[in-house]
Design an enzyme around this catalytic site. Structure first.
Site, short mmCIF file in Angstrom:
data_model
loop_
_atom_site.label_atom_id
_atom_site.label_comp_id
_atom_site.label_asym_id
_atom_site.label_seq_id
_atom_site.Cartn_x
_atom_site.Cartn_y
_atom_site.Cartn_z
N TYR A 44 -15.43 -11.90 0.02
CA TYR A 44 -16.11 -11.04 -0.49
C TYR A 44 -17.63 -11.53 -0.48
O TYR A 44 -19.05 -10.65 -1.20
CB TYR A 44 -15.48 -10.07 -1.06
CG TYR A 44 -14.58 -9.57 -0.19
CD1 TYR A 44 -15.43 -8.15 0.86
CD2 TYR A 44 -13.06 -9.77 0.25
CE1 TYR A 44 -14.84 -7.33 1.75
CE2 TYR A 44 -12.39 -8.54 1.09
CZ TYR A 44 -13.41 -7.67 1.81
OH TYR A 44 -12.64 -6.92 3.08
N ARG B 196 0.84 -1.56 0.14
CA ARG B 196 -0.05 0.31 -0.07
C ARG B 196 0.52 1.09 0.13
O ARG B 196 0.49 2.31 0.80
CB ARG B 196 -1.00 0.31 1.21
CG ARG B 196 -2.11 0.52 1.36
CD ARG B 196 -3.33 0.73 2.25
NE ARG B 196 -3.04 -0.46 2.66
CZ ARG B 196 -3.87 -1.14 3.71
NH1 ARG B 196 -4.09 0.32 4.89
NH2 ARG B 196 -3.59 -1.82 4.52
N ARG C 247 -6.99 11.44 -5.27
CA ARG C 247 -8.94 10.64 -4.70
C ARG C 247 -9.59 11.78 -4.24
O ARG C 247 -10.66 11.58 -4.13
CB ARG C 247 -8.02 10.18 -3.39
CG ARG C 247 -7.23 8.57 -3.85
CD ARG C 247 -8.14 7.42 -4.81
NE ARG C 247 -9.64 7.72 -4.45
CZ ARG C 247 -9.94 7.52 -3.65
NH1 ARG C 247 -9.03 6.07 -2.22
NH2 ARG C 247 -11.42 6.72 -2.90
N ARG D 127 -3.38 6.31 1.64
CA ARG D 127 -3.66 7.96 2.19
C ARG D 127 -2.74 8.88 2.70
O ARG D 127 -2.60 9.91 3.01
CB ARG D 127 -4.80 7.37 2.35
CG ARG D 127 -6.44 7.41 1.69
CD ARG D 127 -7.72 7.40 2.26
NE ARG D 127 -7.53 6.30 3.32
CZ ARG D 127 -8.90 6.74 4.43
NH1 ARG D 127 -9.24 6.92 4.91
NH2 ARG D 127 -8.95 5.08 4.76
N ASP E 77 -6.55 -2.97 -6.57
CA ASP E 77 -6.65 -3.29 -5.52
C ASP E 77 -7.37 -5.20 -5.73
O ASP E 77 -7.07 -5.86 -6.84
CB ASP E 77 -8.35 -3.25 -4.99
CG ASP E 77 -9.38 -3.39 -3.86
OD1 ASP E 77 -8.68 -3.11 -2.96
OD2 ASP E 77 -10.35 -4.24 -4.48
#
Lengths: 335, 335
Positions: free
Chosen positions: A148, A23, A36, A27, A72
């Site tokens: 998921y 990652r 973003r 962010r 992702d």
């Protein structure tokens, strides 16, 4: 540079460990938050131009030895017809989750048709980086995708899928196999389009008990990883008590989360190359600690077959200078 | 009956394993859901009459060898002045979480003043059961309590507390020590009021890296468990790679989650008694499978020092007849 990564992945001795971060485009970077603010996560990962800009942000700052495509782990859910979006404050939400054991026969579209933006992104990255760093592709693993698909949203224990295992083992097997097929095709597609290394993130595989893992999942991990014509990295969380299972997947590199001690892992895994495993929380302290703990891991890992990384993704509150300190520490090692 | 449990906890050979289930008084029982339709969770655990009725529901159905008081692992957060409630669909929410490193000096009230309903409940249970089953008390451990106190709500990685460790280690230590004091007092209080066995649930301790665990938490676990004048059980999830740390806590019994293989755990732990470790998901299949997998665990554990249990709490979707099958299987074993 790229060579350094590949040599470590082959188990060779390197003068310093190659370094990247899970990652790393995320962010904690102000320039990431800026982009973003304009695009949703899904827009960002599916638009090669935006995904390329984001992927290269940490490269421009830190020049890590691996540059992981901005994408992702759930994209591989789509070729089986599952649609998902990221819900703020929740995480990935699948719009058409599995409704019962009979609903595990889903039609499949070819990866190249469903996820062409991934191939385009990898081609761009390969061209832009031109061997200066290894381009890393990845996909979620069959258990994580199925978790998921069945649960429909993030969960701590993904009991819906584990219940399918208990109550309808054949449906469980069918779903895992269908995802394994997609993932194998997807990773091969990534290599064809420029990925130098691919990583299988079956993040939640550790929720499956050891006997179930060996019966249902390990053969699929072996199949997927064995079919890829590039170095592979295998990641699953909470497998500390069964690292040998991760080695049995046949992955070139076993990724260690932060709950495993590097020297103990080395003893268990012999000369299998490893990746990891600094606690991402360690990057929330001061720079001196980052440097110290990074050096400890490098020393415990030794000079052969070690790819330096965190044990999990960079936390969004991580100070940028700590990521810089982490990468610099790796680069300053001489042995 | 009670004797069977205590003998296994001392490592003795028993003709069959004593059996109980984590969260055996819970939502899978229709009579539990009926009571809970009338009272909130907090009302139910703080009112001895209601808590007694709920605690005894699984006893009346299955007669397990251990009867665990109906309570919550977070009650021990209250003597340090934290208030919490259970939010439907979310879990425990702390109303006044820690606001920063300076906010870790909290005033403490005595357990007997803050949590008198626990003592009253245990007295009632001890009287009602009268030695037919072991009465089990428990408390959350310092890391788990601190995780909620700092995060304020459930989280997958409890990064707020791990960040405190990295950025303000002294505040982190202070908070853990404060909770350890409360927990030690609380477990002693439980034994004084009738608990035959107590269990320390430091459920999330496995989120702390091995070196951090040994530095900050293990000494506190040792201190807490060493101060209790009754058999103790230690539970933490995802410690499969470091079971020896759980043994080092000095607990009489090491509880194994379902991600650990019983025979491997036995090899690592020597003659330390163990508890566990059927996958709670296995109880979501058919009865025959429950019986088979239960027998496998009993066989792998062997006749000495094994308390049969699940590796985690009973899932709310568990058929009642599967819980019955689990307990009956244990009781039908003859060796």
């Amino acid at each position: 540079m790229s060579d350094l990564f590949l040599r470590a992945a082959r188990g060779e001795r390197t003068d310093r460990p190659p370094v990247w971060l899970m990652r790393q485009a995320g962010r904690y970077l102000p320039e990431y938050r800026e982009i973003r603010a304009e695009y949703s996560f899904y827009e960002a990962i599916t638009t090669p131009d935006i995904a390329e800009r984001i992927t290269l942000q940490p490269w421009e700052r830190f020049e890590p030895d691996g540059v992981v495509m901005y994408s992702d782990i759930l994209t591989a859910i789509e070729p089986l017809g599952f649609e998902y979006h990221i819900e703020s404050g929740v995480g990935p939400v699948v719009e058409n989750p599995v409704e019962g054991p009979e609903d595990t026969h889903r039609e499949r579209t070819p990866v190249a048709e469903e996820l062409p933006y991934v191939g385009e992104l990898l081609e761009r990255l390969s061209e832009r980086l031109d061997g200066r760093a290894a381009v890393l592709g990845f996909a979620g693993g069959p258990f994580t995708l199925a978790a998921y698909a069945v649960q429909g949203e993030p969960a701590r224990s993904f009991m819906a899928l584990r219940r399918l295992r208990a109550a309808h083992p054949e449906a469980f097997r069918r779903l895992l196999e269908a995802f394994a097929d997609v993932v194998a095709e997807f990773l091969a597609y990534q290599v064809d389009h420029g990925a130098d290394v691919v990583k299988l993130f079956d993040t939640y595989a550790g929720l499956l008990g050891p006997a179930d893992y060996r019966e249902f999942l390990l053969p699929l991990h072996r199949e997927i990883l064995g079919s890829v014509d590039a170095p592979t990295v295998m990641f699953a969380r909470n497998m500390g008590g069964r690292l040998e299972s991760l080695a049995e997947t046949g992955a070139d590199v076993v990724a260690l989360d932060w709950t495993v001690e590097m020297d103990a892992a080395r003893r268990q895994l012999g000369d299998r190359p490893v990746q990891g495993n600094l606690d991402p929380a360690a990057l929330l302290g001061d720079e001196a600690t980052v440097r110290e703990r990074t050096r400890e891991i490098v020393e415990a890992a030794g000079p052969e077959g070690h790819v330096l990384n965190l044990g999990h993704g960079v936390d969004r509150r991580t100070p940028v200078e700590n990521v810089a300190a982490f990468v610099e520490t790796a680069k300053s090692i001489e042995r």
